[in-house]
Design a protein around this motif. Structure first.
Motif, PDB file in Angstrom:
ATOM      1  N   GLY A   1     -21.153  11.736  35.777  1.00 40.14           N
ATOM      2  CA  GLY A   1     -21.233  12.767  36.606  1.00 40.14           C
ATOM      3  C   GLY A   1     -19.754  13.470  36.501  1.00 40.14           C
ATOM      4  N   ALA A   2     -18.943  13.097  35.643  1.00 36.48           N
ATOM      5  CA  ALA A   2     -17.615  13.946  35.557  1.00 36.48           C
ATOM      6  C   ALA A   2     -17.980  15.169  34.943  1.00 36.48           C
ATOM      7  CB  ALA A   2     -16.654  12.987  34.700  1.00 36.48           C
ATOM      8  N   SER A   3     -17.256  16.107  35.555  1.00 36.73           N
ATOM      9  CA  SER A   3     -17.366  17.634  35.079  1.00 36.73           C
ATOM     10  C   SER A   3     -16.488  17.947  34.137  1.00 36.73           C
ATOM     11  CB  SER A   3     -16.759  18.566  36.468  1.00 36.73           C
ATOM     12  OG  SER A   3     -16.928  19.836  35.843  1.00 36.73           O
ATOM     13  N   SER A   4     -17.234  18.359  33.014  1.00 35.94           N
ATOM     14  CA  SER A   4     -16.369  19.031  31.708  1.00 35.94           C
ATOM     15  C   SER A   4     -15.989  20.175  31.814  1.00 35.94           C
ATOM     16  CB  SER A   4     -17.352  18.720  30.489  1.00 35.94           C
ATOM     17  OG  SER A   4     -18.480  19.569  30.691  1.00 35.94           O
ATOM     18  N   SER A   5     -16.031  21.113  32.848  1.00 35.94           N
ATOM     19  CA  SER A   5     -15.739  22.268  33.241  1.00 35.94           C
ATOM     20  C   SER A   5     -14.774  22.513  34.232  1.00 35.94           C
ATOM     21  CB  SER A   5     -16.903  23.130  33.622  1.00 35.94           C
ATOM     22  OG  SER A   5     -17.362  22.839  34.806  1.00 35.94           O
ATOM     23  N   ILE A   6     -14.018  21.566  34.627  1.00 29.51           N
ATOM     24  CA  ILE A   6     -13.024  21.656  35.364  1.00 29.51           C
ATOM     25  C   ILE A   6     -11.463  22.010  34.482  1.00 29.51           C
ATOM     26  CG2 ILE A   6     -11.181  20.535  37.089  1.00 29.51           C
ATOM     27  CD1 ILE A   6     -13.581  18.791  38.025  1.00 29.51           C
ATOM     28  N   ALA A   7     -10.797  23.003  34.704  1.00 32.01           N
ATOM     29  CA  ALA A   7      -9.670  23.607  34.006  1.00 32.01           C
ATOM     30  C   ALA A   7      -8.577  22.945  34.835  1.00 32.01           C
ATOM     31  CB  ALA A   7      -9.562  24.972  33.832  1.00 32.01           C
ATOM     32  N   SER A   8      -7.513  22.411  33.760  1.00 31.36           N
ATOM     33  CA  SER A   8      -5.942  22.123  34.391  1.00 31.36           C
ATOM     34  C   SER A   8      -5.578  23.529  35.024  1.00 31.36           C
ATOM     35  CB  SER A   8      -5.523  21.535  33.440  1.00 31.36           C
ATOM     36  OG  SER A   8      -4.812  22.604  32.322  1.00 31.36           O
TER      37      SER A   8
ATOM     38  N   GLY B   1     -15.485   3.718  44.245  1.00 30.38           N
ATOM     39  CA  GLY B   1     -15.651   5.053  44.574  1.00 30.38           C
ATOM     40  C   GLY B   1     -14.847   5.873  44.453  1.00 30.38           C
ATOM     41  N   ALA B   2     -13.953   5.615  43.486  1.00 33.21           N
ATOM     42  CA  ALA B   2     -13.248   6.751  42.790  1.00 33.21           C
ATOM     43  C   ALA B   2     -13.435   8.126  42.529  1.00 33.21           C
ATOM     44  CB  ALA B   2     -12.334   6.116  41.569  1.00 33.21           C
ATOM     45  N   ASN B   3     -13.058   9.164  43.092  1.00 39.08           N
ATOM     46  CA  ASN B   3     -13.360  10.455  42.566  1.00 39.08           C
ATOM     47  C   ASN B   3     -13.261  10.696  41.225  1.00 39.08           C
ATOM     48  OD1 ASN B   3     -13.950  13.155  42.586  1.00 39.08           O
ATOM     49  ND2 ASN B   3     -12.382  13.790  44.131  1.00 39.08           N
ATOM     50  N   LEU B   4     -14.237  10.944  40.506  1.00 35.84           N
ATOM     51  CA  LEU B   4     -14.362  11.246  38.909  1.00 35.84           C
ATOM     52  C   LEU B   4     -13.595  12.540  38.622  1.00 35.84           C
ATOM     53  CD1 LEU B   4     -17.868  10.057  37.904  1.00 35.84           C
ATOM     54  CD2 LEU B   4     -15.869   8.750  37.696  1.00 35.84           C
ATOM     55  N   ASN B   5     -13.686  13.453  39.546  1.00 39.84           N
ATOM     56  CA  ASN B   5     -13.261  14.694  39.405  1.00 39.84           C
ATOM     57  C   ASN B   5     -11.873  15.184  40.069  1.00 39.84           C
ATOM     58  OD1 ASN B   5     -15.343  15.485  37.420  1.00 39.84           O
ATOM     59  ND2 ASN B   5     -16.643  15.926  39.358  1.00 39.84           N
ATOM     60  N   SER B   6     -11.187  14.216  40.605  1.00 42.76           N
ATOM     61  CA  SER B   6      -9.875  14.309  41.181  1.00 42.76           C
ATOM     62  C   SER B   6      -8.888  14.843  40.202  1.00 42.76           C
ATOM     63  CB  SER B   6      -9.326  12.981  41.895  1.00 42.76           C
ATOM     64  OG  SER B   6      -8.854  12.305  41.163  1.00 42.76           O
ATOM     65  N   GLN B   7      -7.877  15.514  40.426  1.00 45.23           N
ATOM     66  CA  GLN B   7      -6.937  16.278  39.560  1.00 45.23           C
ATOM     67  C   GLN B   7      -5.533  15.870  40.106  1.00 45.23           C
ATOM     68  OE1 GLN B   7      -8.903  20.488  40.002  1.00 45.23           O
ATOM     69  NE2 GLN B   7      -7.904  20.693  38.186  1.00 45.23           N
ATOM     70  N   ASN B   8      -4.619  15.625  38.797  1.00 49.18           N
ATOM     71  CA  ASN B   8      -3.313  15.152  39.176  1.00 49.18           C
ATOM     72  C   ASN B   8      -2.697  16.494  39.673  1.00 49.18           C
ATOM     73  OD1 ASN B   8      -0.345  15.252  37.920  1.00 49.18           O
ATOM     74  ND2 ASN B   8      -1.183  13.290  37.845  1.00 49.18           N
ATOM     75  N   LEU B   9      -1.768  16.176  40.855  1.00 45.36           N
ATOM     76  CA  LEU B   9      -1.292  17.102  41.610  1.00 45.36           C
ATOM     77  C   LEU B   9      -0.065  17.823  40.799  1.00 45.36           C
ATOM     78  CD1 LEU B   9      -0.589  15.192  45.048  1.00 45.36           C
ATOM     79  CD2 LEU B   9      -2.156  16.689  44.379  1.00 45.36           C
ATOM     80  N   VAL B  10       0.189  17.457  39.726  1.00 44.06           N
ATOM     81  CA  VAL B  10       1.375  18.242  38.907  1.00 44.06           C
ATOM     82  C   VAL B  10       0.800  18.891  37.690  1.00 44.06           C
ATOM     83  CG1 VAL B  10       3.287  17.711  37.402  1.00 44.06           C
ATOM     84  CG2 VAL B  10       2.942  16.169  39.307  1.00 44.06           C
ATOM     85  N   ASN B  11      -0.221  18.383  37.042  1.00 41.77           N
ATOM     86  CA  ASN B  11      -0.753  19.280  35.849  1.00 41.77           C
ATOM     87  C   ASN B  11      -2.416  19.673  36.272  1.00 41.77           C
ATOM     88  OD1 ASN B  11      -1.760  16.917  35.487  1.00 41.77           O
ATOM     89  ND2 ASN B  11      -0.910  16.707  33.313  1.00 41.77           N
ATOM     90  N   GLY B  12      -2.867  19.101  37.122  1.00 39.96           N
ATOM     91  CA  GLY B  12      -4.327  19.431  37.302  1.00 39.96           C
ATOM     92  C   GLY B  12      -5.172  18.748  36.325  1.00 39.96           C
ATOM     93  N   TRP B  13      -4.592  17.869  35.654  1.00 39.92           N
ATOM     94  CA  TRP B  13      -5.568  16.962  34.542  1.00 39.92           C
ATOM     95  C   TRP B  13      -6.591  16.107  35.391  1.00 39.92           C
ATOM     96  CZ3 TRP B  13      -4.104  15.601  28.959  1.00 39.92           C
ATOM     97  CH2 TRP B  13      -3.519  16.737  28.317  1.00 39.92           C
ATOM     98  N   THR B  14      -7.570  15.760  34.837  1.00 37.40           N
ATOM     99  CA  THR B  14      -8.706  14.873  35.467  1.00 37.40           C
ATOM    100  C   THR B  14      -8.833  13.648  34.586  1.00 37.40           C
ATOM    101  OG1 THR B  14     -10.547  15.788  34.163  1.00 37.40           O
ATOM    102  CG2 THR B  14     -10.230  16.618  36.399  1.00 37.40           C
TER     103      THR B  14
END
Length: 271
Positions: free
Chosen positions: A61-68, A27-40
């Protein structure tokens, strides 16, 4: 769930597909972002040019449009053309109202030009890149135990397979929705350029109509006559008249231009 999401980014970076499946199944969130740099996870997989990991994340279902936080999307940080093309294809096939034109243009440019390493490299280097030897040489079973996941590979497989099935159904619905919109548009476009008429032979045992079509660019009386004669294989000399139901004779081009979509007409011939 922070440990799961951070571990997901780690194994995506390292290219470990088996552990990636475990985490997704848990159940890990595929689109979660790192708190420091925002990378998925997709950022890291793209950065390390792991084609199989990128493809699998996209399928899940990972999003390719999420920006860091620096405005970098996964396609901007990869140097692999194959990876970039996978990401671009995903963006083109995904309806995303939050993805603006400027961002899409940036991804298109990233596909055709090599990304400058100086601009794409993040200053933030996580621990699993500085010290990759430990604990990432551990087995999948030890990895699952350390994170408190079930050590039953069959149960984990069932979990991520179910998750993948749900995601693929959603993606299929999006594709079908897009195809439906396209077919509806093409139909309306053809309808706009074509006059459709319901036509039958008067005084015939066959009471049902057939549909005939005439392009708006050649809406002429002679075109209507020729089309009707051709459909019913009638000799021109036997034609008496063409009637707009219930009781109006069509005589000239002006009458033809007043016909509406799916107007019912009859062809009257000599017995």
């Amino acid at each position: 769930m922070h440990n799961l999401e951070e571990s997901l980014r780690e194994v995506a970076c390292l290219g470990d597909l088996q552990k990636l499946k475990m985490l997704i199944g848990a159940g890990a969130n595929l689109n979660s972002q790192n708190l420091v740099n925002g990378w998925t996870a997709l950022h890291w997989a793209a950065k390390r040019n792991h084609v199989d990991i990128v493809s699998f994340l996209l399928d899940c279902g990972a999003s390719s449009s999420i920006a860091s936080y620096n405005g970098e999307m996964p396609a901007n940080v990869s140097t692999s053309r194959e990876v970039k093309e996978l990401l671009l294809k995903d963006i083109q096939n995904t309806e995303n109202d939050n993805f603006d034109k400027d961002q899409k243009l940036g991804v298109f440019e990233a596909v055709s030009h090599k990304v400058d390493d100086a601009t794409s490299k993040s200053k933030f280097v996580p621990n699993y890149l500085r010290n990759p030897e430990f604990p990432y040489s551990e087995s999948a079973e030890a990895f699952a135990k350390r994170l408190g996941l079930s050590n039953s590979s069959s149960s984990l497989n069932k979990l991520w397979i179910k998750r993948l099935e749900v995601i693929m159904k959603i993606k299929l619905l999006v594709v079908l929705k897009h195809q439906l919109r396209t077919s509806q548009y093409l139909y309306l476009l053809k309808l706009k350029k074509t006059l459709w008429l319901k036509c039958r032979l008067a005084n015939s045992n066959e009471k049902d109509f057939i549909e005939i079509e005439i392009a708006h660019s050649c809406l002429k009386f002679e075109t209507l006559v020729a089309t009707c004669l051709s459909e019913f294989q009638i000799d021109r000399q036997k034609l008496q008249k063409i009637r707009k139901l219930p009781n109006t004779i069509i005589r000239n081009d002006r009458d033809v231009n007043r016909l509406i979509q799916y107007q019912e007409i009859e062809v009257v011939v000599d017995k």
